[in-house]
Design a protein around this motif. Structure first.
Motif, PDB file in Angstrom:
ATOM      1  N   GLU A  86      38.286  24.404 -36.143  1.00  0.00           N
ATOM      2  CA  GLU A  86      38.686  22.986 -36.090  1.00  0.00           C
ATOM      3  C   GLU A  86      38.252  22.202 -37.327  1.00  0.00           C
ATOM      4  OE1 GLU A  86      38.387  21.606 -31.622  1.00  0.00           O
ATOM      5  OE2 GLU A  86      36.783  23.010 -32.118  1.00  0.00           O
ATOM      6  N   GLY A  87      37.697  22.898 -38.297  1.00  0.00           N
ATOM      7  CA  GLY A  87      37.314  22.220 -39.543  1.00  0.00           C
ATOM      8  C   GLY A  87      37.086  23.274 -40.613  1.00  0.00           C
ATOM      9  N   LEU A  88      37.419  22.935 -41.876  1.00  0.00           N
ATOM     10  CA  LEU A  88      37.278  23.916 -42.958  1.00  0.00           C
ATOM     11  C   LEU A  88      36.534  23.285 -44.132  1.00  0.00           C
ATOM     12  CD1 LEU A  88      38.090  26.691 -44.278  1.00  0.00           C
ATOM     13  CD2 LEU A  88      40.139  25.512 -45.143  1.00  0.00           C
ATOM     14  N   ILE A  89      35.570  24.032 -44.665  1.00  0.00           N
ATOM     15  CA  ILE A  89      34.855  23.576 -45.862  1.00  0.00           C
ATOM     16  C   ILE A  89      35.194  24.539 -46.997  1.00  0.00           C
ATOM     17  CG2 ILE A  89      32.572  23.226 -46.890  1.00  0.00           C
ATOM     18  CD1 ILE A  89      31.663  22.209 -44.126  1.00  0.00           C
ATOM     19  N   VAL A  90      35.698  23.976 -48.089  1.00  0.00           N
ATOM     20  CA  VAL A  90      36.109  24.770 -49.250  1.00  0.00           C
ATOM     21  C   VAL A  90      35.120  24.519 -50.385  1.00  0.00           C
ATOM     22  CG1 VAL A  90      37.908  25.038 -51.019  1.00  0.00           C
ATOM     23  CG2 VAL A  90      38.550  24.719 -48.616  1.00  0.00           C
ATOM     24  N   ILE A  91      34.503  25.587 -50.866  1.00  0.00           N
ATOM     25  CA  ILE A  91      33.531  25.459 -51.960  1.00  0.00           C
ATOM     26  C   ILE A  91      34.177  26.040 -53.215  1.00  0.00           C
ATOM     27  CG2 ILE A  91      31.185  26.049 -52.733  1.00  0.00           C
ATOM     28  CD1 ILE A  91      30.544  26.704 -49.738  1.00  0.00           C
ATOM     29  N   GLY A  92      34.389  25.215 -54.237  1.00  0.00           N
ATOM     30  CA  GLY A  92      35.028  25.748 -55.439  1.00  0.00           C
ATOM     31  C   GLY A  92      35.338  24.674 -56.450  1.00  0.00           C
ATOM     32  N   GLY A  93      36.131  25.061 -57.452  1.00  0.00           N
ATOM     33  CA  GLY A  93      36.466  24.165 -58.555  1.00  0.00           C
ATOM     34  C   GLY A  93      37.799  23.464 -58.341  1.00  0.00           C
ATOM     35  N   ASN A  94      38.406  23.054 -59.436  1.00  0.00           N
ATOM     36  CA  ASN A  94      39.599  22.211 -59.345  1.00  0.00           C
ATOM     37  C   ASN A  94      40.780  22.883 -58.645  1.00  0.00           C
ATOM     38  OD1 ASN A  94      38.670  19.799 -60.553  1.00  0.00           O
ATOM     39  ND2 ASN A  94      38.496  20.951 -62.463  1.00  0.00           N
ATOM     40  N   GLY A  95      41.034  24.168 -58.962  1.00  0.00           N
ATOM     41  CA  GLY A  95      42.142  24.872 -58.321  1.00  0.00           C
ATOM     42  C   GLY A  95      41.902  24.969 -56.824  1.00  0.00           C
ATOM     43  N   SER A  96      40.671  25.236 -56.445  1.00  0.00           N
ATOM     44  CA  SER A  96      40.318  25.379 -55.024  1.00  0.00           C
ATOM     45  C   SER A  96      40.474  24.046 -54.306  1.00  0.00           C
ATOM     46  CB  SER A  96      38.866  25.839 -54.893  1.00  0.00           C
ATOM     47  OG  SER A  96      38.621  26.890 -55.799  1.00  0.00           O
ATOM     48  N   LEU A  97      40.088  22.967 -54.992  1.00  0.00           N
ATOM     49  CA  LEU A  97      40.209  21.639 -54.379  1.00  0.00           C
ATOM     50  C   LEU A  97      41.678  21.230 -54.256  1.00  0.00           C
ATOM     51  CD1 LEU A  97      37.207  20.031 -56.244  1.00  0.00           C
ATOM     52  CD2 LEU A  97      37.362  20.410 -53.776  1.00  0.00           C
ATOM     53  N   MET A 150      33.935  19.511 -31.391  1.00  0.00           N
ATOM     54  CA  MET A 150      34.337  20.616 -32.266  1.00  0.00           C
ATOM     55  C   MET A 150      33.435  21.828 -31.990  1.00  0.00           C
ATOM     56  SD  MET A 150      34.982  20.250 -36.378  1.00  0.00           S
ATOM     57  CE  MET A 150      36.134  18.895 -36.321  1.00  0.00           C
ATOM     58  N   SER A 151      34.042  23.006 -31.823  1.00  0.00           N
ATOM     59  CA  SER A 151      33.195  24.151 -31.480  1.00  0.00           C
ATOM     60  C   SER A 151      33.104  25.191 -32.603  1.00  0.00           C
ATOM     61  CB  SER A 151      33.707  24.832 -30.210  1.00  0.00           C
ATOM     62  OG  SER A 151      35.024  25.274 -30.428  1.00  0.00           O
ATOM     63  N   ALA A 152      34.048  25.172 -33.558  1.00  0.00           N
ATOM     64  CA  ALA A 152      33.958  26.164 -34.650  1.00  0.00           C
ATOM     65  C   ALA A 152      34.532  25.593 -35.946  1.00  0.00           C
ATOM     66  CB  ALA A 152      34.723  27.435 -34.269  1.00  0.00           C
ATOM     67  N   ILE A 153      33.856  25.896 -37.046  1.00  0.00           N
ATOM     68  CA  ILE A 153      34.389  25.558 -38.372  1.00  0.00           C
ATOM     69  C   ILE A 153      34.402  26.842 -39.212  1.00  0.00           C
ATOM     70  CG2 ILE A 153      33.604  23.145 -38.300  1.00  0.00           C
ATOM     71  CD1 ILE A 153      31.368  23.973 -40.294  1.00  0.00           C
ATOM     72  N   ALA A 154      35.054  26.772 -40.355  1.00  0.00           N
ATOM     73  CA  ALA A 154      35.067  27.916 -41.276  1.00  0.00           C
ATOM     74  C   ALA A 154      34.662  27.435 -42.657  1.00  0.00           C
ATOM     75  CB  ALA A 154      36.461  28.545 -41.322  1.00  0.00           C
ATOM     76  N   VAL A 155      34.171  28.367 -43.458  1.00  0.00           N
ATOM     77  CA  VAL A 155      33.784  28.034 -44.831  1.00  0.00           C
ATOM     78  C   VAL A 155      34.314  29.131 -45.750  1.00  0.00           C
ATOM     79  CG1 VAL A 155      31.482  29.114 -44.513  1.00  0.00           C
ATOM     80  CG2 VAL A 155      31.826  27.462 -46.356  1.00  0.00           C
ATOM     81  N   LEU A 156      34.815  28.725 -46.918  1.00  0.00           N
ATOM     82  CA  LEU A 156      35.255  29.729 -47.886  1.00  0.00           C
ATOM     83  C   LEU A 156      34.850  29.313 -49.294  1.00  0.00           C
ATOM     84  CD1 LEU A 156      37.970  28.731 -49.686  1.00  0.00           C
ATOM     85  CD2 LEU A 156      39.105  29.137 -47.510  1.00  0.00           C
ATOM     86  N   THR A 157      34.754  30.312 -50.161  1.00  0.00           N
ATOM     87  CA  THR A 157      34.501  30.061 -51.580  1.00  0.00           C
ATOM     88  C   THR A 157      35.721  30.539 -52.346  1.00  0.00           C
ATOM     89  OG1 THR A 157      33.329  32.181 -51.684  1.00  0.00           O
ATOM     90  CG2 THR A 157      31.979  30.197 -51.486  1.00  0.00           C
ATOM     91  N   SER A 158      36.091  29.804 -53.380  1.00  0.00           N
ATOM     92  CA  SER A 158      37.348  30.130 -54.062  1.00  0.00           C
ATOM     93  C   SER A 158      37.213  29.841 -55.548  1.00  0.00           C
ATOM     94  CB  SER A 158      38.448  29.281 -53.415  1.00  0.00           C
ATOM     95  OG  SER A 158      39.556  29.133 -54.245  1.00  0.00           O
ATOM     96  N   GLY A 159      38.064  30.506 -56.358  1.00  0.00           N
ATOM     97  CA  GLY A 159      38.031  30.315 -57.809  1.00  0.00           C
ATOM     98  C   GLY A 159      36.844  31.034 -58.436  1.00  0.00           C
ATOM     99  N   GLY A 160      36.470  30.609 -59.638  1.00  0.00           N
ATOM    100  CA  GLY A 160      35.329  31.242 -60.309  1.00  0.00           C
ATOM    101  C   GLY A 160      34.056  31.012 -59.512  1.00  0.00           C
ATOM    102  N   ASP A 161      33.273  32.081 -59.318  1.00  0.00           N
ATOM    103  CA  ASP A 161      32.027  31.919 -58.561  1.00  0.00           C
ATOM    104  C   ASP A 161      31.047  31.050 -59.358  1.00  0.00           C
ATOM    105  OD1 ASP A 161      32.152  34.658 -60.071  1.00  0.00           O
ATOM    106  OD2 ASP A 161      30.056  34.018 -60.105  1.00  0.00           O
ATOM    107  N   ALA A 162      30.073  30.512 -58.646  1.00  0.00           N
ATOM    108  CA  ALA A 162      29.065  29.686 -59.317  1.00  0.00           C
ATOM    109  C   ALA A 162      27.757  29.821 -58.557  1.00  0.00           C
ATOM    110  CB  ALA A 162      29.499  28.226 -59.340  1.00  0.00           C
ATOM    111  N   PRO A 163      26.617  29.925 -59.287  1.00  0.00           N
ATOM    112  CA  PRO A 163      25.340  29.982 -58.584  1.00  0.00           C
ATOM    113  C   PRO A 163      25.173  28.719 -57.728  1.00  0.00           C
ATOM    114  CG  PRO A 163      25.055  30.474 -60.924  1.00  0.00           C
ATOM    115  CD  PRO A 163      26.465  29.991 -60.750  1.00  0.00           C
TER     116      PRO A 163
END
Ligand code: F6P
Length: 360
Positions: A106-117, A1-14
């Motif tokens: 080639e891979g995605l990481i989603v950081i967030g709450g229930n709607g984001s999941l 795997m050479s590239a992944i992406a990351v996103l944050t979604s929904g209400g922000d959180a510290p």
């Protein structure tokens, strides 16, 4: 795997930024470049990607870009977030997959709450790209993770605010109703009530109607200021999701309590969602980030990393973190919120056990 992406979604959180930092550093250390997706699923659909890693000219190794190091302590999310109606459509999601492919992600990481999941779950089913979620929500309402990113920082902010309110309340012998966020979950109010030695706590999980809530508050205030208790302040923590607004509650209570008892209310609202992440949130973020990257790099998909020291789920390199199918997470979330989960029942039982203690 050479590239992944990351996103944050929904209400922000510290802690979201600390998780982005961890994901970027771990991936870079494995020779995998990282794209940061701006503004959550909307950015995924529109292709708003920015590089979080670069090639170091000297040693030709991948390295995080300049601001990644500094972002870890910041509250909010430097990538931005959104609640995306377009992502609820099949066309929107197809466009998002096309964007990921065009960036060779080639891979995605989603950081967030229930709607984001829930979004991550659908995306994982509709594409061949591994998708892994990291739980982040100050409400602590995500199934199968005993703690989500942001909860600890939010609680520290709440107890600091309540300590300040207590200073002024004691000076005037006043009662205060303090509302904290938690649309469907009373966890923040519950945990903060214990930490601040509040006199009462109002939770959606109690499922009281408006009249019952008003009655409980009046009793708590009158008894606490009565001869038997003789308190100098009364603090009642109310979760946002309780079936009466704080403004209306105050009005109803003021109609009944004796005129010499002064009652005030404060809604902490979004104040509680911001602020630099605490040590604990940064630690959780670092540990979640490491395990999430390890998971996507090994092709795991449709899973969430959960802070859960049980036999359930799949083990990871971290003995406190397990990988759970997102479908199971969403199912447990429903049970958490409708009160049928053993976790919710246990929380409510513990609150009931201290009901008599809280008001002493
Ligand atoms: O992130 C969850 C939450 O903080 C809830 O407790 C609250 O009801 C909601 O977000 C507020 O959302 P918004 O910022 O969109 O008004």
């Amino acid at each position: 795997m050479s590239a992944i992406a990351v996103l944050t979604s929904g209400g922000d959180a510290p802690g979201m930024n600390a998780a982005i930092r961890a994901v970027t550093k771990v991936a870079a250390s494995r020779g995998v470049s990282v794209w940061g997706v701006e503004m959550g699923y909307d950015g995924l659909i529109d292709g708003n990607f920015r590089p979080l890693t670069r090639l170091n000219a000297k040693n030709k190794n991948l390295t995080p870009v300049g601001d990644v190091e500094a972002m870890g302590s910041l509250g909010g999310t430097v990538l931005g977030s959104s609640r995306s109606p377009r992502f609820h459509t099949r066309e929107g999601r197809a466009q998002a997959v096309a964007q990921l492919n065009s960036y060779s992600v080639e891979g995605l990481i989603v950081i967030g709450g229930n709607g984001s999941l829930a979004g991550a779950h659908v995306l994982a089913q509709e594409s061949s790209i591994p998708v892994v979620g990291i739980p982040a929500s100050i409400d602590n309402d995500i199934g199968l993770s005993r703690e989500a990113l942001g909860v600890d920082t939010a609680l520290n902010t709440i107890i600091d605010a309540c300590d300040r309110i207590t200073d002024t309340a004691r000076s005037h012998h006043r009662a205060f109703i303090v509302e904290v966020m938690g649309r469907q979950s009373g966890y923040l109010a519950m945990a903060a009530a214990v930490a601040t030695a509040a006199d009462g706590v109002l939770l959606p999980e109690h499922r009281r109607n408006r009249e019952e809530v008003v009655k409980a508050v009046i009793e708590c205030i009158v008894e606490s200021f009565g001869q038997a208790r003789d308190k100098t302040r009364v603090l009642i923590l109310k979760a946002e999701g309780v079936d009466i607004t704080t403004h209306e509650l105050l009005d109803e209570v003021e109609k009944v309590v004796p005129p010499d008892i002064e009652v005030r209310s404060t809604v902490l609202g979004h104040l509680v969602r911001g602020g630099n992440a605490s040590f604990r949130d940064r630690l959780l973020a670092g540990r979640f980030g490491l395990v999430a990257v390890e998971a996507v790099l090994s092709g795991v998909t449709d899973r969430m990393v959960g802070w859960n020291h049980t036999e359930a789920g799949d083990p990871t390199s971290d003995s406190w973190i397990r990988l759970f199918p997102i479908a199971d997470v969403l199912e447990e979330t429903t049970a958490l919120l409708d009160g049928t989960s053993s976790v919710t029942m246990d929380r409510v039982r513990r609150m009931e056990a201290i009901q008599g203690v809280l008001s002493l």
